[in-house]
Design an enzyme around this catalytic site. Structure first.
Site, PDB file in Angstrom:
ATOM      1  N   VAL A  62      -2.944 -14.221   7.841  1.00 62.71           N
ATOM      2  CA  VAL A  62      -4.320 -15.006   7.617  1.00 62.71           C
ATOM      3  C   VAL A  62      -4.016 -16.193   6.617  1.00 62.71           C
ATOM      4  CG1 VAL A  62      -6.537 -14.754   6.535  1.00 62.71           C
ATOM      5  CG2 VAL A  62      -5.697 -13.072   8.076  1.00 62.71           C
TER       6      VAL A  62
ATOM      7  N   HIS B 109       4.421  -0.928  -8.391  1.00 61.03           N
ATOM      8  CA  HIS B 109       2.770  -1.040  -8.700  1.00 61.03           C
ATOM      9  C   HIS B 109       2.375  -2.221  -9.239  1.00 61.03           C
ATOM     10  CE1 HIS B 109       4.004   3.615  -9.331  1.00 61.03           C
ATOM     11  NE2 HIS B 109       3.966   3.216  -8.069  1.00 61.03           N
TER      12      HIS B 109
ATOM     13  N   HIS C  54       1.208   7.085 -10.116  1.00 56.47           N
ATOM     14  CA  HIS C  54       1.608   6.498  -8.907  1.00 56.47           C
ATOM     15  C   HIS C  54       0.291   5.908  -8.387  1.00 56.47           C
ATOM     16  CE1 HIS C  54       5.513   8.815  -8.968  1.00 56.47           C
ATOM     17  NE2 HIS C  54       5.472   8.013  -9.949  1.00 56.47           N
TER      18      HIS C  54
END
Length: 668
Positions: A244, A605, A648
């Site tokens: 996109v 993360h 996590h």
């Protein structure tokens, strides 16, 4: 006759099914950008309504159920593969000046983590608000009672787990002997070791459940959980290799440079998608004594391994502007392409565009669409549709440092020994294929601790004092927008309180069965950025996590590595005879800091770059995850997290994505 009709109906139903990459319609009720855990979750839940057509566009290819996706022992080998964006940060000037790989491709955190989200202006996002959605996402299988389970403190609270959700959550069939030593050592140090890490109440050690199918001991990913069992839905389109380039708006001119095909294709980032970097624990191989004899399986691949019903919500008043009504931008579709040199295509949307492209690419797409800081967009000649200074700011990550302590007297075969020996490797592979037991059901990471800062009795007070007395302007870029600065100051005050709370985790101590720890800062004060390098959509963004820019982060890592010495000095760990290589047991604080700066890297993360915050705190989305200034553009991924939880993130992302279904108020 009844059997014939049933057979005919099955054939007709199969004819309606949509395989991957089926021809697309001109328009959809919902268009979702990104096919990771959040995107697939939302696509699944929206397509539960057979009257709603849903399209999901994913930039990457579909996987082929490779062993490193399915088998726990191989976890982490996707880093550097064709499924990885292969992104690099800019040189990290607060560390050692080198770039870091930032690969993009199960615990929830504590109650206080989500209380902080609420305190930052987001009613409806407490731990207890999210718990029904954590539960909704999973089918939890308890670990059978055994001596091994008791030895590593497995304790399960059925009240905080789900039993009918798409994601299988369970435990490996194999626990290494050395992991028992690790938990016994923490118990000797009086750290809590027996509790359910998903009930949000305790900081301490835990043997984490994994996204794992208990029947066949294969990993349970978003594709197997949220798509494959529902692939027969005739109203759900999944199209891969579709990048996109921008969101289209009614009455908006948009960014003209996205529409122009350009030669070459940078869609996989700065690196070669088929060359594997040293990865997550490269410093371990650099500092360890590693045999140079040929191996059946590259040792760096072993060291790369890492483990990794809707309730109506009562809406309380919020201090953020309403994001629906006249005068707000309305998304009417997306533009996309299969490659930089390929022609662009447009598809219209009836209800909403939902971006779930992750903390790096979601802000990139917003900016390419004209939503972001005008000071960044105007020099690139991108028309500013909504001036939002917070887009691409507030980047947070759990910074990790791996430390190698090879056991001279392991009491069982370690994962490194198994992976480095043809005979053992094949032997345990055969056992796994035959009955789904043995080491192949587990990766090298085996047991975690999430301690509070209070366990670091020699240095916790000085770290807290530094956090309390610093100014928000001291450690952030000089050109930061005042709203973003105010947002960080509000976060800093909450982070400082977390440092003082003995029930809230501050860092992670991740145990590896062959003799290594990963020390991870779970409450980073440092804030980074994601910026455009150009107005061309296939150029990788400029990623600067600014690791270590706030000295509190380095102090926490330093204290945690010094604490490792206490762990290694316990009776259970001394039995394994761990060899402290680098840093040495007598290293000074300054030498340890230099080690940290040379070896710090991501724990995978990244988050926070389109934060759910009030506008005057640099926010990008409101508590319903609608982008400010728009009426039907929503974000659903880790980018919306105002402060990264001390956990996590996979379970958190699933919960966020499940919750957004309520916000959409789409009838079933």
């Amino acid at each position: 006759m009844n059997l014939f009709l049933a057979f005919l109906l099955c054939i007709l139903h199969a004819a309606e099914c949509l395989p991957l990459n089926s021809p697309l319609l001109d328009s959809y009720d919902y268009i979702i950008v990104g096919g990771g855990p959040s995107g697939l979750t939302v696509a699944n839940r929206l397509s539960e309504n057979p009257a709603t057509n849903v399209l999901l566009l994913e930039a990457g290819p579909a996987d082929s159920n490779e062993p490193w996706i399915q088998i726990p022992f191989f976890a982490g080998q996707g880093v550097g593969s064709s499924l990885d964006w292969n992104l690099q940060t800019v040189p990290q000037t607060f560390l050692d000046g080198r770039t870091r790989a930032l690969p993009q491709g199960r615990n929830r955190g504590g109650i206080g983590d989500y209380d902080d989200w609420v305190a930052l202006g987001n009613p409806g996002w407490s731990f207890w608000d999210l718990l029904p959605y954590f539960v909704k996402s999973e089918t939890f299988t308890p670990h059978p009672q055994s001596d091994a389970a008791n030895a590593v403190g497995i304790n399960q609270n059925p009240l905080v787990h789900g039993h009918s959700g798409p994601v299988n959550v369970s435990f490996s069939n194999h626990i290494y002997n050395e992991t028992v030593n690790f938990f016994s050592a923490l118990n000797e140090l009086q750290m809590p070791v027996s509790y359910d890490p998903n009930d949000g109440t305790t900081a301490g050690a835990s043997f984490l459940p994994l996204s794992l199918n208990p029947a066949n001991q294969t990993r349970c990913d978003a594709r197997s959980a949220y798509f494959e069992p529902y692939a027969t839905r005739p109203n759900l389109w999944i199209s891969t290799n579709q990048h996109v380039t921008r969101v289209l708006f009614e009455g908006g001119s948009g960014n003209p440079n996205t529409t122009i095909p350009t030669p070459g294709d940078s869609s996989v980032g700065q690196g070669n998608s088929y060359s594997r970097p040293d990865g997550l624990f490269s410093n371990i191989t650099q500092n360890a004594i590693v045999s140079k004899r040929p191996r059946p399986w590259p040792i760096n691949l072993v060291l790369n391994a890492f483990t990794s019903r809707f309730r109506k919500q009562k809406r309380e008043p919020t201090n953020t502007p309403i994001t629906s009504g006249p005068g707000l931008l309305k998304a009417n579709g997306v533009e996309f392409a299969s490659a930089a040199s390929a022609p662009r295509k447009n598809i219209t949307v009836v209800r909403e565009v939902i971006i779930a492209a992750g903390a790096i690419h979601t802000p990139q797409i917003l900016k390419l669409s004209g939503i972001g800081p005008s000071s960044e967009l105007q020099p690139l000649q991108i028309p500013v549709m909504v001036d939002l200074p917070g887009v691409g700011m507030n980047l947070q990550d759990h910074a990790l440092v791996g430390v190698f302590y090879p056991y001279q007297r392991p009491t069982s075969l370690t994962s490194v020994q198994i992976a480095s020996n043809y005979t053992l490797f094949n032997q345990f592979g055969a056992i796994y294929q035959a009955n789904r037991t043995g080491p192949w059901t587990a990766g090298p990471p085996d047991g975690n601790a999430f301690p509070a800062l209070s366990v670091l009795t020699n240095s916790s007070l000085s770290i807290i004092t530094k956090a309390q007395t610093q100014k928000a302007t001291h450690w952030l870029p000089t050109d930061i927008h005042p709203n973003v600065l105010a947002g960080f100051d509000a976060q800093r005050q909450l982070l400082t309180k977390a440092l003082q709370d003995p029930k809230r985790a501050v860092y992670e101590l991740l145990n590896f069965n062959y003799g290594a720890f990963s020390n991870v800062n779970m409450r980073p004060f440092s804030r980074g950025t994601v910026k455009l390098i150009s107005s061309r959509p296939f150029d990788p963004p400029i990623i600067d996590p600014r690791y270590g820019s706030n000295p509190v982060d380095l102090d926490i890592l330093l204290a945690s590595i010094v604490y490792n010495r206490k762990v290694l000095a316990t009776t259970p760990m001394k039995l394994l005879q761990p060899l402290q290589l680098n840093p040495s047991p007598n290293a000074t604080d300054q030498e340890i800091l230099e080690f940290i700066k040379a070896n710090l890297q991501t724990e995978f993360h990244p988050s926070g770059t389109c934060a759910m915050l009030p506008l005057d705190l640099g926010g990008v989305v409101d508590p319903q995850l609608l982008v400010y200034g728009t009426q039907n553009l929503r974000l659903v991924d880790a980018s919306i997290m105002p402060v990264i939880p001390a956990s996590h993130l996979q379970a958190v992302v699933y919960g966020v994505a499940e919750k957004v279904r309520t916000e959409l108020r789409e009838p079933l």
